[in-house]
Design a protein around this motif. Sequence first.
Motif, PDB file in Angstrom:
ATOM      1  N   MET A   6       0.830  -1.198   0.000  1.00 12.68           N
ATOM      2  CA  MET A   6       0.000   0.000   0.000  1.00 12.68           C
ATOM      3  C   MET A   6       0.872   1.258   0.000  1.00 12.68           C
ATOM      4  O   MET A   6       0.650   2.186  -0.789  1.00 12.68           O
ATOM      5  CB  MET A   6      -0.912  -0.014   1.234  1.00 12.68           C
ATOM      6  CG  MET A   6      -2.061   0.966   1.173  1.00 12.68           C
ATOM      7  SD  MET A   6      -3.049   0.947   2.692  1.00 12.68           S
ATOM      8  CE  MET A   6      -3.724  -0.699   2.643  1.00 12.68           C
ATOM      9  N   ARG A   7       1.873   1.286   0.881  1.00 12.46           N
ATOM     10  CA  ARG A   7       2.764   2.439   0.959  1.00 12.46           C
ATOM     11  C   ARG A   7       3.587   2.587  -0.320  1.00 12.46           C
ATOM     12  O   ARG A   7       3.796   3.686  -0.828  1.00 12.46           O
ATOM     13  CB  ARG A   7       3.707   2.314   2.166  1.00 12.46           C
ATOM     14  CG  ARG A   7       3.080   2.741   3.472  1.00 12.46           C
ATOM     15  CD  ARG A   7       4.047   2.590   4.642  1.00 12.46           C
ATOM     16  NE  ARG A   7       5.273   3.363   4.482  1.00 12.46           N
ATOM     17  CZ  ARG A   7       5.371   4.663   4.711  1.00 12.46           C
ATOM     18  NH1 ARG A   7       4.310   5.353   5.084  1.00 12.46           N
ATOM     19  NH2 ARG A   7       6.524   5.294   4.556  1.00 12.46           N
ATOM     20  N   ALA A   8       4.043   1.453  -0.841  1.00  9.45           N
ATOM     21  CA  ALA A   8       4.856   1.478  -2.060  1.00  9.45           C
ATOM     22  C   ALA A   8       4.054   2.022  -3.240  1.00  9.45           C
ATOM     23  O   ALA A   8       4.545   2.860  -4.009  1.00  9.45           O
ATOM     24  CB  ALA A   8       5.369   0.081  -2.376  1.00  9.45           C
ATOM     25  N   SER A  52      13.708  -4.051   3.011  1.00  8.78           N
ATOM     26  CA  SER A  52      14.676  -4.391   1.964  1.00  8.78           C
ATOM     27  C   SER A  52      13.970  -4.582   0.630  1.00  8.78           C
ATOM     28  O   SER A  52      12.765  -4.890   0.582  1.00  8.78           O
ATOM     29  CB  SER A  52      15.412  -5.675   2.327  1.00  8.78           C
ATOM     30  OG  SER A  52      14.541  -6.795   2.230  1.00  8.78           O
ATOM     31  N   ARG A  53      14.758  -4.424  -0.433  1.00 11.44           N
ATOM     32  CA  ARG A  53      14.200  -4.622  -1.778  1.00 11.44           C
ATOM     33  C   ARG A  53      13.680  -6.049  -1.934  1.00 11.44           C
ATOM     34  O   ARG A  53      12.596  -6.254  -2.494  1.00 11.44           O
ATOM     35  CB  ARG A  53      15.288  -4.337  -2.822  1.00 11.44           C
ATOM     36  CG  ARG A  53      14.857  -4.704  -4.235  1.00 11.44           C
ATOM     37  CD  ARG A  53      15.897  -4.360  -5.269  1.00 11.44           C
ATOM     38  NE  ARG A  53      15.496  -4.822  -6.595  1.00 11.44           N
ATOM     39  CZ  ARG A  53      16.056  -4.468  -7.714  1.00 11.44           C
ATOM     40  NH1 ARG A  53      17.080  -3.623  -7.705  1.00 11.44           N
ATOM     41  NH2 ARG A  53      15.617  -4.930  -8.874  1.00 11.44           N
ATOM     42  N   THR A  54      14.405  -7.019  -1.424  1.00 16.02           N
ATOM     43  CA  THR A  54      14.010  -8.428  -1.560  1.00 16.02           C
ATOM     44  C   THR A  54      12.671  -8.690  -0.895  1.00 16.02           C
ATOM     45  O   THR A  54      11.786  -9.337  -1.472  1.00 16.02           O
ATOM     46  CB  THR A  54      15.082  -9.344  -0.940  1.00 16.02           C
ATOM     47  OG1 THR A  54      16.337  -9.083  -1.568  1.00 16.02           O
ATOM     48  CG2 THR A  54      14.717 -10.810  -1.127  1.00 16.02           C
ATOM     49  N   HIS A  63       6.492  -9.222  -1.200  1.00 21.57           N
ATOM     50  CA  HIS A  63       5.145  -8.719  -0.925  1.00 21.57           C
ATOM     51  C   HIS A  63       4.408  -8.387  -2.220  1.00 21.57           C
ATOM     52  O   HIS A  63       3.206  -8.660  -2.358  1.00 21.57           O
ATOM     53  CB  HIS A  63       5.222  -7.467  -0.038  1.00 21.57           C
ATOM     54  CG  HIS A  63       5.403  -7.764   1.413  1.00 21.57           C
ATOM     55  ND1 HIS A  63       4.366  -8.103   2.247  1.00 21.57           N
ATOM     56  CD2 HIS A  63       6.521  -7.777   2.190  1.00 21.57           C
ATOM     57  CE1 HIS A  63       4.812  -8.304   3.473  1.00 21.57           C
ATOM     58  NE2 HIS A  63       6.122  -8.113   3.471  1.00 21.57           N
ATOM     59  N   PHE A  64       5.106  -7.794  -3.196  1.00 11.69           N
ATOM     60  CA  PHE A  64       4.481  -7.430  -4.472  1.00 11.69           C
ATOM     61  C   PHE A  64       4.036  -8.663  -5.248  1.00 11.69           C
ATOM     62  O   PHE A  64       2.942  -8.707  -5.811  1.00 11.69           O
ATOM     63  CB  PHE A  64       5.444  -6.584  -5.315  1.00 11.69           C
ATOM     64  CG  PHE A  64       5.202  -5.099  -5.194  1.00 11.69           C
ATOM     65  CD1 PHE A  64       4.701  -4.364  -6.249  1.00 11.69           C
ATOM     66  CD2 PHE A  64       5.462  -4.452  -3.997  1.00 11.69           C
ATOM     67  CE1 PHE A  64       4.470  -2.999  -6.131  1.00 11.69           C
ATOM     68  CE2 PHE A  64       5.245  -3.084  -3.863  1.00 11.69           C
ATOM     69  CZ  PHE A  64       4.738  -2.353  -4.931  1.00 11.69           C
ATOM     70  N   LYS A  65       4.903  -9.702  -5.256  1.00 14.46           N
ATOM     71  CA  LYS A  65       4.549 -10.913  -6.013  1.00 14.46           C
ATOM     72  C   LYS A  65       3.369 -11.632  -5.368  1.00 14.46           C
ATOM     73  O   LYS A  65       2.514 -12.190  -6.057  1.00 14.46           O
ATOM     74  CB  LYS A  65       5.769 -11.831  -6.101  1.00 14.46           C
ATOM     75  CG  LYS A  65       6.826 -11.300  -7.076  1.00 14.46           C
ATOM     76  CD  LYS A  65       8.089 -12.142  -7.048  1.00 14.46           C
ATOM     77  CE  LYS A  65       9.159 -11.538  -7.971  1.00 14.46           C
ATOM     78  NZ  LYS A  65      10.443 -12.240  -7.882  1.00 14.46           N
ATOM     79  N   ARG A  66       3.293 -11.552  -4.047  1.00 14.85           N
ATOM     80  CA  ARG A  66       2.197 -12.204  -3.340  1.00 14.85           C
ATOM     81  C   ARG A  66       0.893 -11.432  -3.536  1.00 14.85           C
ATOM     82  O   ARG A  66      -0.162 -12.038  -3.753  1.00 14.85           O
ATOM     83  CB  ARG A  66       2.546 -12.286  -1.850  1.00 14.85           C
ATOM     84  CG  ARG A  66       1.616 -13.205  -1.048  1.00 14.85           C
ATOM     85  CD  ARG A  66       1.997 -13.231   0.424  1.00 14.85           C
ATOM     86  NE  ARG A  66       3.400 -13.578   0.601  1.00 14.85           N
ATOM     87  CZ  ARG A  66       4.270 -12.858   1.311  1.00 14.85           C
ATOM     88  NH1 ARG A  66       3.888 -11.734   1.906  1.00 14.85           N
ATOM     89  NH2 ARG A  66       5.533 -13.244   1.432  1.00 14.85           N
ATOM     90  N   THR A 102       6.313  -7.551 -10.251  1.00 15.36           N
ATOM     91  CA  THR A 102       7.435  -6.936  -9.543  1.00 15.36           C
ATOM     92  C   THR A 102       7.177  -5.446  -9.313  1.00 15.36           C
ATOM     93  O   THR A 102       6.272  -4.857  -9.904  1.00 15.36           O
ATOM     94  CB  THR A 102       8.731  -7.089 -10.352  1.00 15.36           C
ATOM     95  OG1 THR A 102       8.604  -6.321 -11.562  1.00 15.36           O
ATOM     96  CG2 THR A 102       9.013  -8.545 -10.697  1.00 15.36           C
ATOM     97  N   VAL A 103       8.019  -4.852  -8.497  1.00 16.18           N
ATOM     98  CA  VAL A 103       7.938  -3.409  -8.259  1.00 16.18           C
ATOM     99  C   VAL A 103       8.213  -2.668  -9.569  1.00 16.18           C
ATOM    100  O   VAL A 103       7.511  -1.707  -9.911  1.00 16.18           O
ATOM    101  CB  VAL A 103       8.944  -2.975  -7.178  1.00 16.18           C
ATOM    102  CG1 VAL A 103       8.898  -1.458  -6.976  1.00 16.18           C
ATOM    103  CG2 VAL A 103       8.663  -3.689  -5.857  1.00 16.18           C
TER     104      VAL A 103
END
Length: 388
Positions: free
Chosen positions: A287-289, A313-315, A320-323, A328-329
């Motif tokens: 959400m924040r991203a 972290s980026r990883t 979280h994005f893939k889930r 990806t970001v």
Amino acid sequence: MSPHRIALLFNANKVYDRQIIAGIGQYLKSTRVEWDLFMEEDFRSRTLGIHHWRGDGIIADFDDPTVAETLADIPIPVVAVGGSYVDASQYPAVTPYVATDNVKLVRLAYDHLIEQGLQRFAFYGLPPNPGNRWAQERESAFLRMIEADRLEGLVYRGSSTSAGGWGRAQEDMATWVKSLPKPIGIIAVTDARARQLLQACVVADVPVPEQIAVVGIDNDPMAQLLSRIPLTSVTQGAEEMGRMAAQVLHQMLHGGVTAGTRVLVPPVGLNIQASSLHKPMKSPHVMRACHYIRQYACLGIKTEQVADYVGISRTLLEEHFKRELKQTVHQTILEHKLEMARSMLKDTSRPLADVAVRSGFTSLQYMYAVFRREFNCTPRQFIENARS
């Protein structure tokens, strides 16, 4: 036969007034009616000396009570333009009146927020004063809709700000935004108010539209241009109001309109943009991203910057994005840039190089390459396909 001398009393620094004037102009062109139009050079509405003006008719903004009062006893035909009222006594008794339908404006915004799955609603209005009775009508319409649906509607009016009060007004609004139950949909009484609300959400670090979905009224290009997050807005039927006001005055000049005639003009529609497209998200990190990406994707941000903003972290952010989003970001950033580019390509007069730069692509060639890869066409072909 000499052309009729017609005065237009509007504050054309507002998009609503400009569109009404444009509608008047369209009526004159489509009917070949010959009028000499009189307006103040700086497009302000001033009534000083209007009783001494030797004209044939007036079309005026009756949302301004001073104008309505001044023209009440003028001996030439007058057509009033303004907001609609539930209480019929609020209309002038004998002056023909062309109104924007305030209830339908709010209804369009409210129904859209309901369609986004939201169950909490608020209204950002204006402090009451005689010059903005239309704003009070919109607020009242919102509260009636909320009551009919047996929901609680929150209202915030803020302050009528000038330069000296901007900072305090924004701080107060940010505090209100933080205090709201979320997720929530907010209808702003105008696009100018909606833009202030979006700024307050950025200051308060509240994601739009994940936690607060925003809809304005006016579909003002200037508000769109100055907002980091593209604004959903109701388009008023202001040009149709102008055409109708000119038609009514034309008929009055030839003895064909009954005193007290009222015409209610509905909104044109809804320009749906990112600010209202509420998507419930489980991960607060995503959400924040997305909130950050929506503001800065077109400035060339990278995944690392998004992770720094979120504070993980980026990883971990990629996981979280893939889930949550199944991408990806980087793909999310690119998706937003492409969305911005597609929106700008609708304006065929805009140079493609300008579209590339403003949507965050490093060059026109790179934008071409991305369009070929993602849509199997060039930007120019995309425009042509959209037209057909």
